[in-house]
Design a protein around this motif. Sequence first.
Motif, short mmCIF file in Angstrom:
data_model
loop_
_atom_site.label_atom_id
_atom_site.label_comp_id
_atom_site.label_asym_id
_atom_site.label_seq_id
_atom_site.Cartn_x
_atom_site.Cartn_y
_atom_site.Cartn_z
N GLN A 199 0.81 -1.23 0.00
CA GLN A 199 0.00 0.00 0.00
C GLN A 199 0.83 1.28 0.00
O GLN A 199 0.35 2.34 -0.38
CB GLN A 199 -0.89 0.04 1.25
N ASP A 200 2.07 1.18 0.52
CA ASP A 200 2.83 2.37 0.86
C ASP A 200 4.20 2.30 0.17
O ASP A 200 5.09 1.59 0.62
CB ASP A 200 2.98 2.42 2.39
N PRO A 201 4.38 3.02 -0.95
CA PRO A 201 5.62 2.92 -1.73
C PRO A 201 6.86 3.27 -0.90
O PRO A 201 7.93 2.69 -1.09
CB PRO A 201 5.43 3.96 -2.85
N GLN A 202 6.71 4.23 0.03
CA GLN A 202 7.84 4.64 0.88
C GLN A 202 8.28 3.47 1.78
O GLN A 202 9.47 3.23 1.96
CB GLN A 202 7.36 5.81 1.74
N PHE A 203 7.29 2.77 2.32
CA PHE A 203 7.60 1.61 3.16
C PHE A 203 8.25 0.52 2.32
O PHE A 203 9.26 -0.07 2.71
CB PHE A 203 6.32 1.09 3.83
N ARG A 204 7.65 0.28 1.14
CA ARG A 204 8.14 -0.78 0.27
C ARG A 204 9.61 -0.56 -0.11
O ARG A 204 10.41 -1.49 -0.12
CB ARG A 204 7.28 -0.87 -0.99
N GLU A 205 9.94 0.70 -0.40
CA GLU A 205 11.29 1.02 -0.87
C GLU A 205 12.38 0.71 0.17
O GLU A 205 13.51 0.39 -0.18
CB GLU A 205 11.35 2.51 -1.27
N VAL A 206 12.01 0.81 1.43
CA VAL A 206 12.98 0.42 2.48
C VAL A 206 12.88 -1.08 2.77
O VAL A 206 13.89 -1.76 2.94
CB VAL A 206 12.75 1.22 3.78
N TYR A 207 11.66 -1.57 2.82
CA TYR A 207 11.41 -2.94 3.27
C TYR A 207 12.05 -4.00 2.37
O TYR A 207 12.66 -4.95 2.88
CB TYR A 207 9.90 -3.16 3.36
N GLN A 208 11.92 -3.84 1.05
CA GLN A 208 12.38 -4.91 0.14
C GLN A 208 13.89 -5.17 0.27
O GLN A 208 14.29 -6.31 0.50
CB GLN A 208 11.98 -4.61 -1.31
N PRO A 209 14.74 -4.15 0.11
CA PRO A 209 16.17 -4.42 0.28
C PRO A 209 16.55 -4.79 1.72
O PRO A 209 17.47 -5.58 1.96
CB PRO A 209 16.85 -3.11 -0.15
N TRP A 210 15.81 -4.23 2.69
CA TRP A 210 16.05 -4.56 4.11
C TRP A 210 15.85 -6.05 4.35
O TRP A 210 16.64 -6.70 5.04
CB TRP A 210 15.08 -3.73 4.97
N LYS A 211 14.79 -6.61 3.74
CA LYS A 211 14.47 -8.02 3.91
C LYS A 211 15.59 -8.90 3.34
O LYS A 211 15.99 -9.90 3.95
CB LYS A 211 13.14 -8.31 3.18
N ALA A 212 16.11 -8.51 2.18
CA ALA A 212 17.20 -9.28 1.56
C ALA A 212 18.46 -9.20 2.43
O ALA A 212 19.17 -10.20 2.62
CB ALA A 212 17.49 -8.75 0.16
N PHE A 213 18.72 -8.00 2.95
CA PHE A 213 19.89 -7.82 3.81
C PHE A 213 19.75 -8.68 5.07
O PHE A 213 20.70 -9.34 5.51
CB PHE A 213 20.03 -6.34 4.19
#
Lengths: 368, 368
Positions: free
Chosen positions: B330-344
Amino acid sequence: MKRRTLLAQTGLGATALTAAATVKVAAQAPVSSPSQPAIRWRMATAFPKSLDIMFSTIESLCQQVSDMTGGKFVITPYPVGDIAPAAKVLDTVTEGTTECGCTISLYYTDRIPALGFTGGIPFGLNAQQQNAWLFYGGGLEATQKIYRTLGLINYPAGNIGGQMGGWFRREIETVDDLKGLKIRIAGLGGSLLKRLGAEVQILGPDEILPALVAEKIEAVEFLGPYDDEKLGLHKATRYYYSPSWWEPGASNELLINLNQWQTLPQDYQTILQLAATEAHHKLLARYTAANSAALERLLANGVQLKTFSPEFVQATYQAAVAMYEELASQDPQFREVYQPWKAFRSKIHKWNRVNEMGFATFAFNAGN
Amino acid sequence: MKRRTLLAQTGLGATALTAAATVKVAAQAPVSSPSQPAIRWRMATAFPKSLDIMFSTIESLCQQVSDMTGGKFVITPYPVGDIAPAAKVLDTVTEGTTECGCTISLYYTDRIPALGFTGGIPFGLNAQQQNAWLFYGGGLEATQKIYRTLGLINYPAGNIGGQMGGWFRREIETVDDLKGLKIRIAGLGGSLLKRLGAEVQILGPDEILPALVAEKIEAVEFLGPYDDEKLGLHKATRYYYSPSWWEPGASNELLINLNQWQTLPQDYQTILQLAATEAHHKLLARYTAANSAALERLLANGVQLKTFSPEFVQATYQAAVAMYEELASQDPQFREVYQPWKAFRSKIHKWNRVNEMGFATFAFNAGN
């Protein structure tokens, strides 16, 4: 307008090494401060440039000092060998040949076993616990007292964190497998393995792979996946054991000649100390990130990850305790650090079992 | 001679808070630098003075900045409420009412969920992993991009570390026990418990004990043993659960008005940033040491230590993952941090299982 443009360029797209680099561009030029003294120091280090994370963190420490003093206080770091070999960096600073040095105390524990408490000792504190002990458990005070007898003052300047147990040509099942094992390992970890029958050697980074290939050594305790991979150790050995019982929170330190330290203005002292502290924590963060990626590469390249057996760990732990108790009974300097350290360790282990272990046991394994 | 006497007096016996205090006495007086600009800033904070470790670490940050600039750059910190309530510190700095602030982003995640990544989120990274992500995993860059949209720049300024899961009047066996539970908890941890049926409240430190006594709340997630003991939470509840799934590496940050930041000379920028970084790591070391001692006292006072059941942990973890995926969709700002954070996170968990877990599992339990 120009400032805003620079900020946008550097802040949004660039992958600067640190966020400092991201934003610094937008600042006012530093104000010249003609009344601050211009000071030039040399720093002998125990590290080659090929250990690029280690050496560039030291370079960054020196750069920060320069940045914070508007270029007035300049320290130039020299790679190992340029001024002194690794095992002589301490002496260089004591004698005043260089005003300061950056090294790891593991090189000096044969002379002064108590120095192991800053560099890392078998079954010692992990990085987070070590920082609690150093800064708020009396550790830094206790070790500064020892270094003061050598005309030095020490500050932590680079925690390496939990590394690996080492590379072995053959599998290690019990402590009996250590008998006669030709292994490269420094510090009290080396002393411990010697007691258990290993033939211990200390070799510099560049000597390790050739010695392995020539079969002059059969095992190597060095650093973690990132540096081990660069050295090519996976090309000459098969088994990569975890974790590092030998120095779980290994740490570099800045050694400063005490007379030189006392000539510094207070603001320069604080600046140097904070730059060292930042390097101390920065190194751990860099290694944590870099080792994560390197381990993945090594495993993809066929390295066999092994874990020391519970029997092996229990036996080496008992031998380490016996060594510490013996050192404490013979060496007042060691005893003076060891006794309160042991009490602190017991208390912090209880707390970390409650707050860290339960979380890690679940979370490190969830959803990966 | 006088210098040597002072050094001996302060270096050997005194229990100075940091080693800096130990040695600073022996230094030359700071050199006056008339050409450096004199700057006076105010800092709104989200913390009362009664949280003495938190507040004095912030005071020390400001003192370091003053020390490193020979008293030219002075920042005065104000306790929560003096300038703004905890939930308004960010706004105060955005609006420029104060040049900077020190707060924890958990107060603002209702407005901007992505800010949770700096303050701490359920099943997030522990302190050491968080630092690797922030400084070398793209985390600080990613969060600075968000704060920039608010006219701010952020620096980590106080990791609190793994804390406790909270105080509960009754035992918690399954997630069903959360239904209707009146609990004080902030941030995305609060959002998560709301989804699971709890009645979530955010109360300031001074309101918590009275609310517990008046039975307006039945449970409290706050900090760790040291602060919880000072608040007297053990007098009004029985069960102390571990660990903190809600924010495993909770962290404060320094927020600076971006326009004000850009007026600083480069050397002042570096100095402020390094003082924040030092405070960031110092707080963790202080809490680790202080919580160790406080936990021992609480247990001696009859507090019952409990661990959340595997079933409960698994269910809250699944709910957290569902919440993140929903926010990301729902939230592009959240997504932009979350996706690479999850991989890290996945990569760093693999490495920390190898180097940290095996060691901790044995060593934290050995010989204590």
